[in-house]
Design a protein around this motif. Structure first.
Motif, short mmCIF file in Angstrom:
data_model
loop_
_atom_site.label_atom_id
_atom_site.label_comp_id
_atom_site.label_asym_id
_atom_site.label_seq_id
_atom_site.Cartn_x
_atom_site.Cartn_y
_atom_site.Cartn_z
N PRO A 187 0.82 -1.23 0.00
CA PRO A 187 0.00 0.00 0.00
C PRO A 187 0.85 1.27 0.00
O PRO A 187 0.49 2.24 -0.67
CB PRO A 187 -0.82 -0.12 1.28
N ALA A 188 1.95 1.28 0.73
CA ALA A 188 2.81 2.48 0.72
C ALA A 188 3.25 2.78 -0.70
O ALA A 188 3.21 3.94 -1.15
CB ALA A 188 4.02 2.26 1.62
N LEU A 189 3.65 1.74 -1.45
CA LEU A 189 4.09 1.94 -2.83
C LEU A 189 2.98 2.51 -3.69
O LEU A 189 3.16 3.50 -4.40
CB LEU A 189 4.57 0.61 -3.43
N PHE A 190 1.79 1.91 -3.63
CA PHE A 190 0.78 2.43 -4.55
C PHE A 190 0.13 3.72 -4.08
O PHE A 190 -0.38 4.48 -4.91
CB PHE A 190 -0.23 1.36 -5.03
N ILE A 191 0.18 4.01 -2.79
CA ILE A 191 -0.33 5.32 -2.35
C ILE A 191 0.62 6.43 -2.80
O ILE A 191 0.20 7.45 -3.34
CB ILE A 191 -0.53 5.36 -0.82
N THR A 216 -2.76 20.08 -2.85
CA THR A 216 -2.17 19.09 -1.95
C THR A 216 -3.07 18.83 -0.75
O THR A 216 -3.31 17.67 -0.37
CB THR A 216 -0.79 19.57 -1.47
N LYS A 217 -3.61 19.91 -0.17
CA LYS A 217 -4.50 19.75 0.98
C LYS A 217 -5.73 18.94 0.60
O LYS A 217 -6.15 18.04 1.33
CB LYS A 217 -4.91 21.12 1.52
N LEU A 218 -6.31 19.26 -0.57
CA LEU A 218 -7.49 18.52 -1.02
C LEU A 218 -7.17 17.04 -1.21
O LEU A 218 -7.95 16.17 -0.83
CB LEU A 218 -8.00 19.10 -2.35
N MET A 219 -6.01 16.77 -1.81
CA MET A 219 -5.62 15.38 -2.06
C MET A 219 -5.43 14.63 -0.74
O MET A 219 -5.87 13.48 -0.61
CB MET A 219 -4.32 15.33 -2.88
N LEU A 220 -4.77 15.27 0.22
CA LEU A 220 -4.49 14.59 1.49
C LEU A 220 -5.79 14.33 2.25
O LEU A 220 -6.04 13.21 2.71
CB LEU A 220 -3.51 15.41 2.33
N GLY A 222 -8.85 14.28 1.05
CA GLY A 222 -9.69 13.36 0.28
C GLY A 222 -9.20 11.92 0.39
O GLY A 222 -10.00 10.99 0.55
N THR A 223 -7.89 11.73 0.30
CA THR A 223 -7.34 10.38 0.36
C THR A 223 -7.60 9.74 1.73
O THR A 223 -8.02 8.59 1.82
CB THR A 223 -5.82 10.41 0.07
N VAL A 224 -7.36 10.51 2.79
CA VAL A 224 -7.61 9.97 4.13
C VAL A 224 -9.10 9.65 4.32
O VAL A 224 -9.47 8.57 4.79
CB VAL A 224 -7.14 10.98 5.22
N ALA A 225 -9.97 10.58 3.88
CA ALA A 225 -11.40 10.36 4.05
C ALA A 225 -11.87 9.13 3.29
O ALA A 225 -12.61 8.30 3.82
CB ALA A 225 -12.18 11.60 3.59
N GLY A 294 -7.42 7.74 -7.97
CA GLY A 294 -6.38 8.38 -7.18
C GLY A 294 -6.19 9.85 -7.51
O GLY A 294 -7.15 10.59 -7.68
N GLY A 295 -4.92 10.27 -7.61
CA GLY A 295 -4.60 11.68 -7.83
C GLY A 295 -4.28 12.00 -9.28
O GLY A 295 -3.94 11.12 -10.06
N SER A 296 -4.42 13.28 -9.62
CA SER A 296 -4.07 13.74 -10.97
C SER A 296 -2.57 13.61 -11.20
O SER A 296 -1.79 13.70 -10.26
CB SER A 296 -4.46 15.21 -11.13
N ALA A 297 -2.20 13.44 -12.46
CA ALA A 297 -0.78 13.33 -12.83
C ALA A 297 -0.06 12.35 -11.91
O ALA A 297 0.95 12.67 -11.30
CB ALA A 297 -0.11 14.71 -12.79
N SER A 298 -0.65 11.17 -11.80
CA SER A 298 -0.07 10.11 -10.98
C SER A 298 -0.14 8.82 -11.78
O SER A 298 -0.50 8.83 -12.95
CB SER A 298 -0.86 9.95 -9.69
N THR A 299 0.20 7.71 -11.13
CA THR A 299 0.06 6.43 -11.82
C THR A 299 -1.34 5.86 -11.65
O THR A 299 -1.62 4.77 -12.12
CB THR A 299 1.10 5.42 -11.28
N ALA A 300 -2.23 6.58 -10.96
CA ALA A 300 -3.58 6.08 -10.71
C ALA A 300 -4.57 6.55 -11.77
O ALA A 300 -4.30 7.47 -12.54
CB ALA A 300 -4.06 6.54 -9.33
N GLY A 301 -5.74 5.90 -11.81
CA GLY A 301 -6.78 6.26 -12.78
C GLY A 301 -8.00 6.82 -12.08
O GLY A 301 -7.91 7.35 -10.98
#
Ligand SMILES: [K+]
Ligand SMILES: [K+]
Lengths: 433, 433
Positions: A187-191, A216-220, A222-225, A294-301
């Motif tokens: 999970p650390a890797l893919f997060i 960054t604040k929105l991402m953090l 949102g991800t935690v929530a 996941g997040g924009s401009a990341s490896t996620a979709g």
């Protein structure tokens, strides 16, 4: 010269076809792989989805697995790099004001340093993946011996960082459901891979909450929530299900499995629980999470965490009768328009894909919806229906994976170069809702 | 004094409870109706949904049926009247500019003539319903005799105009699948009722396309497009299905049934084909159409045709890199924000409802999704699962019907009185998609 979005899509199509050709070589597989299977697998790798119609560990030779891993690496980090390259090319076309906005957003002193960003992306990726190999080797080497263990560690580290979801076992990571290292390192890797490079860069530079950008604040937040929501939901719904969490003996193991399934849903694609056995309600929750991604401009979709956050904040703003804002910053109407466009396109694509797949396949509807969401969100989780699809169904899935990966970026490019209409239309009003 | 939206919801709750009490009277039903069933039925009538857990024709006495019809009439036209009353009350609170916008939208010379609008609504409703009774009597009187035939004509005319979907037969209008009058008169009633009074008023006044308001043009184009889409989709998907269109002998009958099922989906709720027998793909298409619904300030439900149209135009505008517009009029950012809020709320409500129902009931997922969409869109079409729901499931459906009917209006009120924030926030940017 074709337009950049077309060029980008073309490049990825070419990469996919080269990958499919390599996977079709006689020494790439231990048994015959059809052309369709090769194209499906290459698409799944390049789009870092992870849905598979072949058993990667058993059907591919070491050569085939290496090809797959290279496709994953280019597809995951490469698209991200391309995003940055796009932004850099676009820095030359936009006016000074927009360039300043862009510069602030990227937290750079100049838009011409974007090539530096690209180098950072590559550097961070390699560093994180290398760390992943070392940690995962602690699990795999004792179990599988030095050579195979190291290969497992490398494969899973790269696959996890790029949110690709490909594993070397047919049942993903189910046998390590209670392993603490697998439950933390993967999970650390893919997060890290999925939260977006801009966010990582911002955190590394600022190191204090107050100084972080709104993005960054929105991402953090949102991800935690979303992680807490998914973990609590999975735990509550599956706690007594004898085919999933019910079979695990300790509370810790159940929580660990809930945590893993929550974070993997947006959009890593590994699983430590048999997803064909989860309840309908759990599957529905996971479909929603897969579509968020996941997040924009990341490896996620997915439509991305920030897209969901802006949609929610626009809704709150509407009810509170003010303009949308977050963390003391206003969110402009152009960004609401972008979210509107993204969600509309995503909804239509998802519905059309599901519609086409349900025509061609008479399986359980929820299972099909799960696979379609998994493909479009480039998540790669499966309840088993993907393998049962006919040619039409698989073709739809290939298109969905491609759109899920290339679409948002293409849209992003179009936005960034938008021009102002010179004709001023009078405003009309329309009754809504 | 509570806030108007709270007051409005309270009024409808009160009406529902009074209706439930009346339906619980011993002479309202031929057999015992439980309190839960009475509340469900009253909610379904007041929200003009039409989902039913009792067989209206067989289980209710004439008194019970009259109670139901009165609830339908108040729920259908009453909410519409309330919408206009709300606009009128709000005309006193908004500034001059907004009042001019409002006046233009309503095509009125003064916002103080809104009571005239209310009177027109009542007048048009009664006239159209009376015409419906006469035409439908041509079908029902020869078949059922004068008294019962006339009662059937009155019940179905009122139920159709108010998009209520309640019929007196357990199988809705299936036995009249090929009847030309039923296929024309019933859809005419629910299309007129569901397109919105503002649209009817605009057409009656202007009589020429060029002069119509943007709202009217959007509604007409959207309604025609959705009807053609639904009809073609239903015909293509079901043509050879032996349990639906396949059993009809002529091409004309198949097209008539396709037409009827297309127009009823947004949000009339009658059916002339057994919907439990349609394909999964057809059911998915109908779910989408049910969620779209009909026109604003009408007897129809759903997110509304104009909401979909603005979402689509915002998407097109985004891709064309200009601000959204239609028919030479600009669609302002506040309207895009409203669409964003409406669709987000609708999506979350639909997902939450489906989630809760799927926890409490282990039936086929697609069937559940169909019933949930039918309740939230106040459509009333059913594949049979509603009758199987337990108390939790039925409670969720009651809440969904209520939200589907009252929600959008409440939101509309909030929008119309919005105040401008005095604090000016700097704009932040966020990466999306
Ligand atoms: K994935
Ligand atoms: K209805």
């Amino acid at each position: 010269m074709p337009a950049p979005p077309v060029l980008l899509a073309g490049l990825y199509l070419a990469l996919t076809l080269i990958g499919a050709a390599l996977l079709s070589l006689p020494f790439a597989a231990t048994q015959d792989i059809s052309v369709g299977d090769a194209i499906f697998t290459a698409t799944s790798a390049v789009t870092v989805t992870g849905l598979s119609v072949v058993d990667v560990g058993a059907s591919l030779t070491l050569f085939g697995q290496v090809v797959l891993l290279v496709l994953i690496q280019i597809g995951g980090v490469g698209l991200m790099t391309f995003a940055v390259l796009l932004l850099s090319s676009l820095g030359l076309q936009i006016n000074t004001h927009s360039r300043h906005v862009l510069r602030e957003d990227l937290n750079q002193s100049s838009t011409h340093d974007l090539m530096g960003l690209v180098r950072s992306v590559i550097r961070i990726s390699l560093a994180v993946e290398a760390a992943g190999v070392v940690v995962l080797a602690l699990v795999f080497v004792p179990e599988l011996g030095f050579r195979q263990g190291l290969w497992y560690a490398l494969f899973h580290s790269v696959s996890a960082f790029n949110n690709a979801g490909f594993g070397l076992r047919a049942d993903s990571l189910i046998q390590w459901v209670s392993d603490p290292i697998i439950n933390l390192a993967v999970p650390a890797l893919f997060i890290i891979g999925g939260i977006g490079f801009v966010v990582i860069g911002d955190i590394m530079e600022k190191r204090r909450w107050r100084l972080l950008s709104m993005h960054t604040k929105l991402m953090l937040v949102g991800t935690v929530a979303l992680t807490v929501y998914g973990m609590a939901g999975f735990a509550v719904l599956e706690w007594t299900n004898e085919d999933t969490l019910g079979r695990l003996e300790t509370v810790g193991a159940k929580l660990a499995a809930s945590w893993f399934q929550s974070v993997t849903t947006r959009t890593a694609g590994f699983n430590t629980v048999d997803l064909s056995q989860i309840h309908d309600s759990t599957a529905l929750m996971m479909i929603a999470l897969m579509l968020v991604g996941g997040g924009s401009a990341s490896t996620a979709g997915g439509i991305k965490v920030t897209t969901l956050m802006v949609a929610l904040m626009a809704t709150v703003a509407f009810f509170k009768q003010r303009s949308p804002r977050a963390f003391g910053r206003r969110i402009g109407p152009d960004q609401v328009l972008k979210v509107m466009a993204l969600t509309t396109i995503a909804m239509l694509t998802m519905l059309t894909g599901l519609f086409l797949v349900s025509i061609s396949h008479d399986g359980d509807f929820l299972d099909l919806a799960f696979e379609v969401a998994s493909a479009f969100g480039t998540t790669g989780l499966s309840r088993g229906s993907t393998g049962e699809l006919d040619t039409l169904g698989r073709t739809v899935m290939i298109v969905l994976m491609f759109l899920g990966r290339v679409g948002p970026l293409t849209i992003g490019y179009l936005l960034a170069t938008r021009k102002v209409s010179r004709v001023k239309f009078p405003e009309g009003r329309v009754y809504l809702g």
